[in-house]
Design an enzyme around this catalytic site. Structure first.
Site, PDB file in Angstrom:
ATOM      1  N   ARG A  54       0.815  -1.215   0.000  1.00 14.72           N
ATOM      2  CA  ARG A  54       0.000   0.000   0.000  1.00 14.72           C
ATOM      3  C   ARG A  54       0.854   1.274   0.000  1.00 14.72           C
ATOM      4  NH1 ARG A  54      -3.371  -0.863   4.681  1.00 14.72           N
ATOM      5  NH2 ARG A  54      -1.772   0.207   5.883  1.00 14.72           N
ATOM      6  N   TYR A 107     -13.422  21.404 -10.822  1.00 15.97           N
ATOM      7  CA  TYR A 107     -14.070  20.130 -11.174  1.00 15.97           C
ATOM      8  C   TYR A 107     -15.164  19.818 -10.146  1.00 15.97           C
ATOM      9  CZ  TYR A 107     -13.838  15.007 -12.032  1.00 15.97           C
ATOM     10  OH  TYR A 107     -14.097  13.687 -12.305  1.00 15.97           O
ATOM     11  N   ASP A 180      -5.166  22.019  -9.644  1.00 16.19           N
ATOM     12  CA  ASP A 180      -5.499  20.879 -10.485  1.00 16.19           C
ATOM     13  C   ASP A 180      -4.985  21.219 -11.882  1.00 16.19           C
ATOM     14  OD1 ASP A 180      -6.751  19.054 -12.210  1.00 16.19           O
ATOM     15  OD2 ASP A 180      -8.489  18.845 -10.895  1.00 16.19           O
ATOM     16  N   LYS A 205      -6.333  11.031 -17.450  1.00 19.48           N
ATOM     17  CA  LYS A 205      -6.595  11.756 -18.687  1.00 19.48           C
ATOM     18  C   LYS A 205      -5.398  11.617 -19.632  1.00 19.48           C
ATOM     19  CE  LYS A 205     -10.410  12.721 -16.626  1.00 19.48           C
ATOM     20  NZ  LYS A 205     -10.665  13.873 -15.777  1.00 19.48           N
TER      21      LYS A 205
HETATM   22  C1  LIG Z   1     -11.219  13.760 -14.433  1.00 20.79           C
HETATM   23  C2  LIG Z   1     -10.743  14.869 -13.607  1.00 20.79           C
HETATM   24  C3  LIG Z   1     -10.401  14.667 -12.279  1.00 20.79           C
HETATM   25  C4  LIG Z   1     -10.604  13.357 -11.585  1.00 20.79           C
HETATM   26  O1  LIG Z   1      -9.866  12.317 -12.115  1.00 20.79           O
HETATM   27  P1  LIG Z   1     -10.337  10.802 -11.957  1.00 20.79           P
HETATM   28  O2  LIG Z   1      -9.121  10.038 -12.280  1.00 20.79           O
HETATM   29  O3  LIG Z   1     -11.470  10.631 -12.917  1.00 20.79           O
HETATM   30  O4  LIG Z   1     -10.785  10.618 -10.531  1.00 20.79           O
HETATM   31  C5  LIG Z   1      -9.888  15.734 -11.572  1.00 20.79           C
HETATM   32  N1  LIG Z   1      -9.740  16.943 -12.131  1.00 20.79           N
HETATM   33  C6  LIG Z   1     -10.068  17.172 -13.403  1.00 20.79           C
HETATM   34  C7  LIG Z   1      -9.871  18.536 -13.967  1.00 20.79           C
HETATM   35  C8  LIG Z   1     -10.586  16.150 -14.180  1.00 20.79           C
HETATM   36  O5  LIG Z   1     -10.942  16.397 -15.446  1.00 20.79           O
END
Ligand SMILES: *Cc1c(COP(=O)(O)O)cnc(C)c1O
Length: 389
Positions: A54, A107, A180, A205
């Site tokens: 972990r 988000y 982010d 992404k």
């Molecule tokens: C998709 C996304 C997230 C979250 O990511 P996951 O891997 O789907 O949990 C966070 N911030 C932004 C800007 C996103 O597009």
């Protein structure tokens, strides 16, 4: 080393891997120790090295080091999703009674973490206009403020924050800045060089890039690295080994993929801007974007995600457009090789500001397909829209 070279070589050590080009995937829970003394030494700081599955595996450290190297971070911490990365980053700085300042364009699930998880624990969140000026932000700082959280550009509405200025103001009060940075990736916005202390990526992404894994990664300054690492281990939000492998593999082609996403996105944006049913295109790399100058100053590229606002049209017209596209998928997420389209409602996840729209907003992800085919697909869609009432 230049970025392209780092992308090819970071996070792998062939001579330590029997000459194999890629590092092995460790499927691990138990780690065996040679002696009781070694087990006890490892337990003194279970987050310092290889201790238990972990807390990290060699492959995870390879991936984390590669990402940290790309963004110029002291260290990075991988998590099981982008949302877990956001949650862990926030938990690494708060305690009951803390106050957070969060940009209004974040988000949606980030806001849900603040409201559904943190607020009941006694952590209050105040939302602010992402285009706020420094003075107005500074007026919101209290002795309980533990972080300023930004998302630039916001992934539905694409405002660009003046990150260096806001970070200077926060740092003057000893408040860390989290951002982010999923849209730009470490390649197109080097968060730490622009004053961000904790730069968060939904690696799901573009880093993974193929819509086939969930993964997060948090780039940290030295001061935040161990607190974030411990918080990840304590929550147990560790990333799965195969997903980490896909993240590291995705990095190898990120430098080739992103410019295509960028070019395709801009070609689609230009074409869309000329359609009578479109009232405006919202893309930070276009000169008609309200914060285009900030984007030019701070970013070195644009990814393939942007939005368009339509003229007032009916629900049936939207369905005529999106339901029968052949190349654009209708679904959440983005950053894969494929194009996507998604009707979005920015005002559903805003509270401090209002998103002014006179018609529906569509978010578009430009994939790696040939842009002429993508435009033909949209063209047929807009013809269907025009033929519907
Ligand atoms: C998709 C996304 C997230 C979250 O990511 P996951 O891997 O789907 O949990 C966070 N911030 C932004 C800007 C996103 O597009």
């Amino acid at each position: 080393m230049k970025t392209a070279t780092r992308l090819a070589h970071a996070g792998r050590h062939p001579s330590a891997q029997h000459g194999m080009v890629n590092p092995p995937v460790y499927h691990a829970s138990t780690v065996l120790f040679d002696s009781l003394a070694a087990l006890e030494a490892s337990s003194a700081d279970p987050f310092a090295g290889i201790h238990y599955g972990r807390n990290g595996t060699p492959l995870q450290f390879n991936f984390e080091n590669a990402v940290a190297e790309l963004e110029g971070a002291y260290g990075a911490v991988a998590t099981c999703s982008g949302l877990a990365a956001i949650t862990i980053a926030l938990f690494s700085v708060i305690e009951s009674g803390s106050h957070l300042l969060v940009a209004d364009n974040v988000y949606g699930p980030t806001r849900k973490v603040c409201e559904s998880i943190l607020r009941p624990l006694g952590v209050t969140t105040e939302y602010f206009d992402p285009t706020i000026d420094v003075k107005s932000l500074a007026q919101k700082f209290t002795s309980a403020t533990r972080a300023v959280f930004l998302e630039s550009p916001g992934s539905l509405t694409f405002e660009i924050c003046d990150v260096p200025a806001l970070a200077d103001a926060a740092h003057a009060h000893d408040i860390p800045v989290m951002a982010d940075n999923t849209w730009a990736t470490p390649l197109y916005f080097r968060g730490l060089e622009h004053g961000v202390d904790i730069s968060i990526h939904a690696a799901t992404k573009y880093l993974v890039g193929h819509a086939d894994a969930m993964l997060g990664v948090i780039n940290c300054t030295e001061a935040h690295y161990m607190p974030v690492r411990r918080t990840m281990g304590l929550h147990g939000y560790c990333a799965g080994p195969d997903d980490i492998y896909l993240g590291l593999r995705g990095l190898r082609t990120l430098g080739q993929r992103l410019p295509i996403h960028q070019d395709n996105g801009l070609q689609l944006a230009d074409w869309l801007a000329q359609q009578p049913a479109v009232s405006r295109v919202i893309h930070p790399a276009r000169s008609d974007h309200p914060q285009h100058e900030l984007w030019r100053r701070d970013f070195t590229g644009a990814s393939g995600l942007f939005a368009v606002q339509l003229q007032p049209v009916s629900r049936a017209q939207i369905e005529a457009l999106v339901d029968h596209l052949e190349l654009f998928g209708l679904g959440f997420s983005w950053g894969g090789y494929e194009s996507l389209i998604l009707p979005v409602n920015p005002n559903a996840s805003r509270s401090a500001t209002r998103w002014h729209d006179n018609g529906p907003t569509l978010r578009i992800h430009a994939g790696l397909e040939d842009p002429e085919d993508l435009i033909a697909d949209l063209e047929a869609g807009f013809k269907r829209l025009a033929a519907t009432s």
